[in-house]
Design an enzyme around this catalytic site. Structure first.
Site, short mmCIF file in Angstrom:
data_model
loop_
_atom_site.label_atom_id
_atom_site.label_comp_id
_atom_site.label_asym_id
_atom_site.label_seq_id
_atom_site.Cartn_x
_atom_site.Cartn_y
_atom_site.Cartn_z
N SER A 185 0.85 -1.19 0.00
CA SER A 185 0.00 0.00 0.00
C SER A 185 0.88 1.23 0.00
O SER A 185 1.87 1.29 0.73
CB SER A 185 -0.91 0.00 1.23
N HIS A 199 -1.96 7.02 -5.37
CA HIS A 199 -2.21 5.94 -4.42
C HIS A 199 -2.22 4.62 -5.17
O HIS A 199 -2.78 4.53 -6.26
CB HIS A 199 -3.57 6.13 -3.73
N GLY A 355 -7.44 -0.92 16.73
CA GLY A 355 -6.13 -0.79 17.34
C GLY A 355 -4.99 -1.22 16.45
O GLY A 355 -4.01 -1.78 16.92
#
Length: 399
Positions: A185, A199, A355
């Site tokens: 990514s 991107h 998280g």
């Protein structure tokens, strides 16, 4: 510590650094031992590096050097010649090649800072970030390998099965389903307002048989995409970018480019603004209705197309003169980028809720952005031209 528990298969890569639910090296066999073309990466030491975890994912352990592979040593891992092994080797090669090309284009001597991490149950990742270069304000290129477990209902939904109370339509209640996911990514934010943001993200997802159903078939998916977000429309650049995407798609199926372009326009939609984030590209998700080897090669081709699609544009625009007004408009468009990523991007939002590794999740955000009350560009301006194209996506190529 218990393995990761996800709510849907498409969220697996949300555990990967900077991953979004959209979104790659040599296409063939080979060892998972890979080389990195740059060779000049600055590594951050393991000491003093804080990590974050929750019940959803295992706590990562900082590492001083990238291991030869993040795969588990089992029959489908390192040395097996599996799709898992080849995909990991691919994304790590592409990470090195993209970082080397960006450092060369930046030309300032700035280097990517690298963080390496692993997880006790297998997997890990490499985050590379360049900030405050001559050309790039911020550039992040991350790879990750994730092992975990997803609920059985998500597994059945992916297979198109229906059932009640956690039971398949034709069998007893099944247990959690182990999965593997790997991806690359990247988001690249240049300083010059005439140089576009890029991107790209490519990923592979695969399940293993549940412990209580050892003969269950393995499921797999590919996903990915590459998209362009300029502040100003320079048709030469946009057409070049889309033509490279189309060339990559056409090598495998002429229907891919129009299909995946529309998918891209639809996905990167900022609903509360009624705008697209940028000028599109290609996007595909949960793709498994073609031969697995073909799709591995397709994902590889798309990832290998990143440098030829983007670097020529950067070389043309990185030194274009600009004014404070141009920069202010770029900052406003960066604000739109932030809005999409924090509100709508499935990987980012899932990572924040569970998280995930926060620095890697937020690496996609620009270093600077701007929000100006009730700003609307005047009709007939270049700024308005860009806004209109984001509201009403257009075809950039003659198909």
């Amino acid at each position: 510590m218990a393995p990761s528990l996800l709510t849907t298969p498409s969220q697996a890569l949300a555990l990967a650094p900077g991953a979004a639910a959209s979104r790659v090296g040599g296409g063939g066999g080979g060892s998972a031992r890979v080389s990195f073309p740059s060779g000049r990466v600055q590594r951050r030491g393991a000491l003093g590096m804080r990590v974050r975890a929750s019940v959803a994912i295992e706590k990562e352990t900082p590492e001083s050097e990238p291991p030869p592979t993040f795969l588990r040593e089992d029959g489908s891992g390192a040395g097996s010649g599996s799709v898992r092994e080849r995909f990991e080797a691919m994304i790590r090669r592409v990470q090195g090649e993209v970082c080397a090309a960006l450092e060369e284009a930046d030309g300032s001597g700035a280097r990517f800072v690298e963080d390496v991490w692993s997880r006790p149950g297998g997997g890990g990742g490499i985050s590379r970030v360049l900030q405050d270069g001559r050309v790039f304000e911020k550039a992040g290129v991350n790879v990750s390998v994730v092992y975990g477990v997803m609920p059985p209902d998500a597994y059945r939904a992916a297979k198109g099965e229906a059932g009640k109370n956690g039971a398949a339509a034709d069998g007893p209640k099944a247990g959690p389903v182990p999965f593997f996911a790997a991806g690359i990514s990247s988001v690249l934010h240049p300083k010059n307002p005439f140089a576009p943001t890029l991107h790209f993200n490519y990923r592979y997802f695969e399940t293993d048989a549940p412990k209580d159903a050892p003969g269950a078939p393995r499921q797999w998916w590919f996903g990915g995409g590459t998209d362009l977000t300029p502040s100003y429309i320079i048709e030469e650049d946009v057409k070049h970018f889309h033509s490279v995407q189309k060339q990559a798609c056409d090598k495998f199926d002429p229907s891919f480019y129009p299909r995946f372009k529309k998918w891209c326009d639809d996905y990167f939609y900022i609903k509360h603004r009624n705008e697209r984030r940028g000028l599109g590209g290609i996007f595909f998700d949960d793709l498994n209705d073609y031969d697995q080897e073909m799709l591995l090669n397709f994902a590889t081709e798309c990832a290998d197309s990143v440098v030829p699609a983007y670097i020529p544009i950067i070389e043309r625009r990185k030194d274009t003169p600009f004014t404070e007004e141009h920069k202010a408009w770029q900052q406003l468009r960066r604000g739109r980028y932030v809005e999409f990523n924090l509100v709508y991007d499935r990987g980012t939002t899932f990572g924040l809720k569970t998280g995930g590794r926060i620095e890697s999740i937020l690496v996609s955000l620009p270093l600077t952005a701007r929000w100006q009350y009730d700003h609307t560009p005047e009709e007939g301006t270049e700024e308005r031209k860009l806004l209109d194209a984001c509201i009403n996506p257009k075809e950039w190529l003659d198909l």
